[in-house]
Scaffold this active site. Structure first.
Site, PDB file in Angstrom:
ATOM      1  CD  GLU A   1       8.983  12.092 -15.370  1.00  0.00           C
ATOM      2  OE1 GLU A   1       8.379  12.927 -15.865  1.00  0.00           O
ATOM      3  OE2 GLU A   1       9.880  12.567 -14.258  1.00  0.00           O
TER       4      GLU A   1
ATOM      5  CG  HIS B   1      -1.804  -1.232   1.385  1.00  0.00           C
ATOM      6  ND1 HIS B   1      -3.310  -1.585   0.989  1.00  0.00           N
ATOM      7  CD2 HIS B   1      -1.400  -2.106   2.048  1.00  0.00           C
ATOM      8  CE1 HIS B   1      -3.367  -2.455   1.303  1.00  0.00           C
ATOM      9  NE2 HIS B   1      -2.545  -3.196   1.964  1.00  0.00           N
TER      10      HIS B   1
ATOM     11  CB  SER C   1      13.183  22.729 -14.923  1.00  0.00           C
ATOM     12  OG  SER C   1      12.431  23.762 -15.071  1.00  0.00           O
TER      13      SER C   1
ATOM     14  CE  LYS D   1      11.100  20.118 -11.353  1.00  0.00           C
ATOM     15  NZ  LYS D   1      10.388  19.154 -10.813  1.00  0.00           N
TER      16      LYS D   1
END
Ligand code: ARG
Length: 459
Positions: A289, A155, A276, A282
């Site tokens: 991804e 979980h 970024s 970043k």
């Protein structure tokens, strides 16, 4: 002039030529098409269906055409529709009547079914090799991390301590099954449909087994209608690839989470991250991804062909020309993802300290504290309740279970003795789980050894 224009009184509309044509994407099967035609022509010659000299000339010229295509010397034509007719046309332009004999006893329907099977067989071999490299990368990562304790989750809540080696070996098992599915797909793809003709085979005395053998197939299809209308093997490949991408995607999702400041379990190498354009701080796990994203694309390819196939009557229908783009796209996508994924995981930094701290926080040894009481005679349900209360107390005090004083332990249950500290240490929690499939160092080392043997056995 179309190869089939005999019964037509005018030529096709240019827009229809363009619409109907598949050469844009099926040209990538040129090698398979030529190999298939070479086998077919040799068989026609051997059977005396066409003159031997013609068969020899066809075989020789097809070989030259193959070399010319590979050297970029051939231009394919949209109005020759597809790769099959383009190659036949080039052949006929070069050798005239002999070339016109190649298509005896054959239809484009069984020809295309043959080509796509051969193409898929070749690609399965390449993808299989990539999966094997990925399995080796995982084995390397695992070997280096049998002592790297980290929290295991259910979980997405901390559950019990495991090791990083044990965690990544879970993915090894998924890939082992992926190899099984690829091999299984290969088996059913490896049956030769040539000789099915348009749908009802042929009156020529073709030697189907000879062709199948020459092309490395295990056998020939048993029903001519099925031979030309079966695309199960393509669907099997795409479902195998979809499941494989799902595995990569889950791994990527974990890497994305673990790269976050909140987890900080891994750090992607700069070469596998991006920045970024606005936020200077970043460092994004774009590669992971994008692999997660491309998984949806491969599922889409599978859905696309399943949907195409669901309503078409036997035997061949032009709808089936729509099989190729999804098959090619799924193959291309997987072949793009596996190598980059492999290098990404081999270059990432494993932050052992944060992993261990993560395992220590969050009461991952609560089960072991309960088991400690059970081993000293308390029924498990009672032990569960005692430790539950200990967790509530610990939360209030902001401490971990192994930070309790002996007095605190005794207040919770007088069964506790000094040996509890060792019993609930992270090391004991992990290494005590030494049954087959467990995270104990010795077990994981055995799993890695078995994994290495498996990889050697399938190379
Ligand atoms: N380009 C076609 C395909 O990909 C080849 C088979 C065409 N057969 C036909 N009868 N139109 O499916």
């Amino acid at each position: 002039m179309k190869l089939w224009s005999g019964r037509f009184s005018k030529s096709t509309d240019a827009a229809v030529d363009d619409f109907n044509s598949s050469i844009r994407f099926d040209m990538r099967m040129y090698k398979q098409d030529i190999k298939g035609s070479i086998a077919h022509a040799s068989m026609l010659g051997k059977q005396g269906i066409i003159p031997k000299e013609d068969a020899e000339l066809i075989v020789k010229t097809l070989g030259e055409i193959l070399t010319d295509i590979e050297n970029g010397k051939v231009e394919f034509l949209v109005d020759a529709e597809d790769i099959h007719m383009n190659i036949e046309k080039i052949l006929t332009d070069r050798i005239g009547d002999a070339g016109k004999r190649l298509h005896t006893g054959r239809s484009r329907n069984d020809q295309v079914a043959l080509d796509i099977r051969m193409y898929i067989k070749d690609e399965i071999c390449e993808i299989r090799a990539m999966v094997i490299s990925l399995m080796e990368a995982i084995l390397k990562l695992a070997s280096e991390n049998t002592d790297t304790i980290m929290p295991g989750y259910t979980h997405l809540q901390k559950a019990q301590p495991i090791t990083f080696a044990h965690h990544v070996m879970a993915y090894f098992e998924m890939l082992r099954r992926d190899i099984g599915r690829l091999d299984d797909t290969f088996k059913r793809t490896n049956i030769c449909p040539l000789g099915s003709g348009a749908l009802a085979a042929t009156t020529y005395p073709l030697d189907r087994e000879y062709v199948a053998d020459a092309l490395g197939f295990d056998g020939v299809t048993a029903n001519s209608l099925d031979g030309v209308s079966d695309r199960d093997f393509a669907l099997e490949l795409m479902s195998t690839l979809s499941i494989m991408m799902m595995h990569l995607s889950r791994f990527c999702e974990e890497l994305i989470l673990w790269s976050s400041h909140e987890f900080s379990f891994v750090e992607m190498d700069d070469a596998y991250s991006t920045g970024s354009s606005i936020m200077p701080q970043k460092k994004n796990p774009d590669v992971a991804e994008l692999i997660r994203g491309k998984t949806g694309r491969v599922y889409g390819d599978l859905m696309s062909l399943l949907t195409t196939m669901k309503g078409i009557p036997l035997a061949y229908n032009k709808d089936m020309q729509e099989d190729k783009e999804p098959v090619f796209d799924a193959i291309d996508t997987v072949k793009l993802c596996i190598p980059v994924f492999c290098s990404m995981i081999l270059t990432m930094k494993i932050k052992k300290g944060t992993m261990l701290r993560g395992a220590k926080g969050g009461f991952t040894n609560a089960t072991d504290a309960a088991d400690y009481l059970v081993k000293k005679g308390l029924p498990f349900r009672e032990a569960h309740a005692v430790v539950g209360k200990m967790v509530a107390y610990a939360l209030e005090k902001g401490k971990a279970l192994d930070e309790f004083s002996m007095d605190e332990f005794k207040t919770c249950s007088d069964i506790f003795e000094d040996d509890v500290y060792d019993a609930i240490s992270m090391d004991t929690c992990v290494n005590g789980r030494n049954i087959i499939g467990g995270p104990a160092k010795e077990m994981v080392k055995t799993a890695i050894e078995n994994g290495k043997k498996f990889v050697e056995s399938i190379k």
